[in-house]
Scaffold this motif. Structure first.
Motif, mmCIF file in Angstrom:
data_model
loop_
_atom_site.group_PDB
_atom_site.id
_atom_site.type_symbol
_atom_site.label_atom_id
_atom_site.label_comp_id
_atom_site.label_asym_id
_atom_site.label_seq_id
_atom_site.Cartn_x
_atom_site.Cartn_y
_atom_site.Cartn_z
ATOM 1 N N LEU A 188 35.850 20.557 27.672
ATOM 2 C CA LEU A 188 35.385 21.169 26.424
ATOM 3 C C LEU A 188 33.871 21.071 26.228
ATOM 4 O O LEU A 188 33.387 21.040 25.087
ATOM 5 C CB LEU A 188 36.131 20.535 25.232
ATOM 6 N N HIS A 189 33.126 21.010 27.323
ATOM 7 C CA HIS A 189 31.663 20.981 27.208
ATOM 8 C C HIS A 189 31.056 21.501 28.510
ATOM 9 O O HIS A 189 31.108 20.815 29.535
ATOM 10 C CB HIS A 189 31.198 19.545 26.916
ATOM 11 N N SER A 190 30.490 22.701 28.470
ATOM 12 C CA SER A 190 29.871 23.252 29.682
ATOM 13 C C SER A 190 28.788 24.260 29.315
ATOM 14 O O SER A 190 28.756 24.777 28.199
ATOM 15 C CB SER A 190 30.930 23.912 30.574
ATOM 16 N N HIS A 191 27.910 24.503 30.275
ATOM 17 C CA HIS A 191 26.754 25.402 30.037
ATOM 18 C C HIS A 191 26.688 26.524 31.063
ATOM 19 O O HIS A 191 27.164 26.374 32.191
ATOM 20 C CB HIS A 191 25.456 24.595 30.079
ATOM 21 N N THR A 192 26.091 27.616 30.646
ATOM 22 C CA THR A 192 25.846 28.764 31.537
ATOM 23 C C THR A 192 24.357 29.102 31.481
ATOM 24 O O THR A 192 23.592 28.473 30.740
ATOM 25 C CB THR A 192 26.629 30.018 31.084
ATOM 26 N N ASP A 201 26.978 26.455 25.091
ATOM 27 C CA ASP A 201 25.548 26.562 25.382
ATOM 28 C C ASP A 201 24.705 26.114 24.194
ATOM 29 O O ASP A 201 25.159 26.150 23.037
ATOM 30 C CB ASP A 201 25.206 28.011 25.759
ATOM 31 N N HIS A 202 23.471 25.715 24.498
ATOM 32 C CA HIS A 202 22.561 25.232 23.454
ATOM 33 C C HIS A 202 22.182 26.363 22.483
ATOM 34 O O HIS A 202 21.499 27.329 22.860
ATOM 35 C CB HIS A 202 21.281 24.675 24.073
ATOM 36 N N ASP A 203 22.636 26.226 21.246
ATOM 37 C CA ASP A 203 22.246 27.129 20.163
ATOM 38 C C ASP A 203 22.474 28.602 20.464
ATOM 39 O O ASP A 203 21.707 29.460 19.998
ATOM 40 C CB ASP A 203 20.778 26.875 19.758
ATOM 41 N N ILE A 231 29.706 26.038 21.117
ATOM 42 C CA ILE A 231 28.255 26.000 20.981
ATOM 43 C C ILE A 231 27.839 24.530 20.954
ATOM 44 O O ILE A 231 28.651 23.666 20.571
ATOM 45 C CB ILE A 231 27.814 26.721 19.676
ATOM 46 N N GLU A 232 26.639 24.234 21.386
ATOM 47 C CA GLU A 232 26.080 22.888 21.214
ATOM 48 C C GLU A 232 24.813 23.051 20.372
ATOM 49 O O GLU A 232 23.823 23.625 20.836
ATOM 50 C CB GLU A 232 25.761 22.239 22.571
ATOM 51 N N ILE A 233 24.874 22.565 19.155
ATOM 52 C CA ILE A 233 23.771 22.757 18.204
ATOM 53 C C ILE A 233 22.878 21.521 18.200
ATOM 54 O O ILE A 233 23.358 20.393 18.038
ATOM 55 C CB ILE A 233 24.326 23.015 16.780
ATOM 56 N N SER A 235 32.625 17.717 30.488
ATOM 57 C CA SER A 235 31.761 17.302 31.602
ATOM 58 C C SER A 235 30.283 17.501 31.301
ATOM 59 O O SER A 235 29.443 16.904 31.957
ATOM 60 C CB SER A 235 32.121 18.121 32.845
ATOM 61 N N ASP A 236 29.947 18.347 30.312
ATOM 62 C CA ASP A 236 28.550 18.743 30.101
ATOM 63 C C ASP A 236 27.986 19.323 31.397
ATOM 64 O O ASP A 236 26.841 19.066 31.772
ATOM 65 C CB ASP A 236 27.705 17.549 29.617
ATOM 66 N N PHE A 237 28.808 20.103 32.053
ATOM 67 C CA PHE A 237 28.415 20.715 33.332
ATOM 68 C C PHE A 237 27.244 21.679 33.112
ATOM 69 O O PHE A 237 27.285 22.520 32.218
ATOM 70 C CB PHE A 237 29.614 21.473 33.913
ATOM 71 N N HIS A 238 26.201 21.523 33.939
ATOM 72 C CA HIS A 238 25.078 22.469 33.924
ATOM 73 C C HIS A 238 25.015 23.277 35.215
ATOM 74 O O HIS A 238 24.889 24.479 35.183
ATOM 75 C CB HIS A 238 23.755 21.733 33.701
ATOM 76 N N GLN A 239 25.051 22.574 36.336
ATOM 77 C CA GLN A 239 25.121 23.232 37.644
ATOM 78 C C GLN A 239 25.725 22.246 38.626
ATOM 79 O O GLN A 239 25.751 21.048 38.353
ATOM 80 C CB GLN A 239 23.748 23.703 38.134
HETATM 81 MN MN MN Z 1 25.527 19.932 26.799
#
Ligand code: MN
Ligand code: AMP
Ligand code: MN
Ligand code: MN
Length: 301
Positions: free
Chosen positions: A26-30, A58-60, A85-87, A272-276
């Motif tokens: 429940l935490h990932s980024h693109t 994603d951030h904001d 979203i991650e605010i 995971s706060d996956f970024h890459q």
């Molecule tokens: Mn994050």
């Protein structure tokens, strides 16, 4: 459709049983913020990692959701995508990240907040650029902006520029030497952001029908006394859940977070706060909630 129906979710997760029906992240980024993958490539990776439920946070920005959902629908991919979203918020001089899950991305309150946060990001990026120019990197803003493209511009973009151009040995060093803040100690290109408050973030997430989760509570470098204050403040402002499980947490840290959830009647989330892709973490890896936790997804069924 952004909101989960009550019908399909329990089919995926019956109980907190190690997710025999698939994994949850429940935490990932693109690349709509500072992630390295497009929403489509992230979905492909999630399929490969047997993720059944994925939130893009994603951030904001919520820009990745529709792109990923269209891709999932077009290819009939068996993933439940949670809008997220991650605010970034400001509290007592700290930057606290509040994740919103299962939100209606078209809600006007959340989109209004996103517009304001994007303006704050742009203004801060310009000032970071001015400070980096004084450090001898005149094109930093231009290059970071280019890297961010249409997406949310973050300090990670500046860090990547400094790293790729050989000015620092690692992205972490870019934070340590230029962009970061450690305690009261700010680096040369640190700019105090003008983020919204925790209350504003939670209010907008609730207006959009979602759940408000305090992201990675262990990563704020807070003493036990300050972390408790933060959690109390979050709870008083109607926060719903803590991120109890992250990949690099030790069992003791997890237990402390679980205890806070029990003490303050908060739900628990995990991501995971996956970024890459990297060596240390990946989608869904090492994510299981403790048995006593009330999963945040119980709020959606
Ligand atoms: Mn994050
Ligand atoms: P921002 O939201 O613009 O402040 O950007 C912060 C992002 O930079 C975080 O979400 C991380 O992905 C990344 N980051 C990487 N290393 C650090 C660090 N040491 N301190 C803060 N952010 C970091
Ligand atoms: Mn990030
Ligand atoms: Mn974060």
């Amino acid at each position: 459709m952004a909101l989960l129906s009550t019908i399909d979710f329990p089919l995926i997760i019956k109980k907190n049983d190690g997710f025999s029906h698939g994994r949850i992240d429940l935490h990932s980024h693109t690349h709509c913020s500072d992630g390295g993958l497009s929403p489509q490539t992230l979905i492909d990776r999630a399929v490969n990692y047997q993720i059944a439920v994925l939130a893009i946070t994603d951030h904001d920005t919520t820009a990745g959701f529709d792109i990923a959902q269209e891709y999932i629908s077009a290819k009939n991919i068996p993933i439940k995508l949670i809008s997220g979203i991650e605010i970034s918020t400001a509290w007592q001089g700290f930057e606290i990240h509040i994740v919103g899950l299962n939100i209606d991305v078209n809600n006007t309150a959340i989109q209004q907040l996103i517009t304001e946060q994007q303006q704050a990001r742009e203004q801060r990026a310009i000032t970071i650029g001015e400070k980096l120019a004084k450090c001898g990197f005149p094109d930093a803003y231009h290059d970071a902006k280019n890297l961010a493209g249409e997406g949310s511009i973050t300090r990670a973009h500046f860090a990547k520029v400094l790293y790729q151009q050989g000015h620092v040995g690692t992205m972490q060093k870019a934070f340590d030497q230029y962009l970061g803040k450690k305690g009261r100690n700010t680096q040369k290109a640190y700019v105090k952001p003008t983020w919204c408050s925790i209350e504003e973030a939670v209010t907008a997430i609730h207006a959009a029908g979602g759940s408000a989760v305090m992201a990675h509570p262990i990563r704020y470098d807070l003493s036990a006394k300050w972390l408790r204050r933060l959690i109390v403040h979050f709870k008083e402002n109607q926060g719903d859940a803590l991120e109890v499980v992250l990949p690099q947490m030790n069992p003791q840290q997890r237990q402390i977070m679980l205890n806070y959830c029990l003490e303050y009647d908060l739900h628990a989330s995990m991501g995971s706060d996956f970024h890459q892709p990297n060596k240390w973490s990946d989608l869904g890896r090492n994510l299981t909630l403790p048995d006593d936790a009330k999963p945040v997804w119980a709020m959606w069924t």
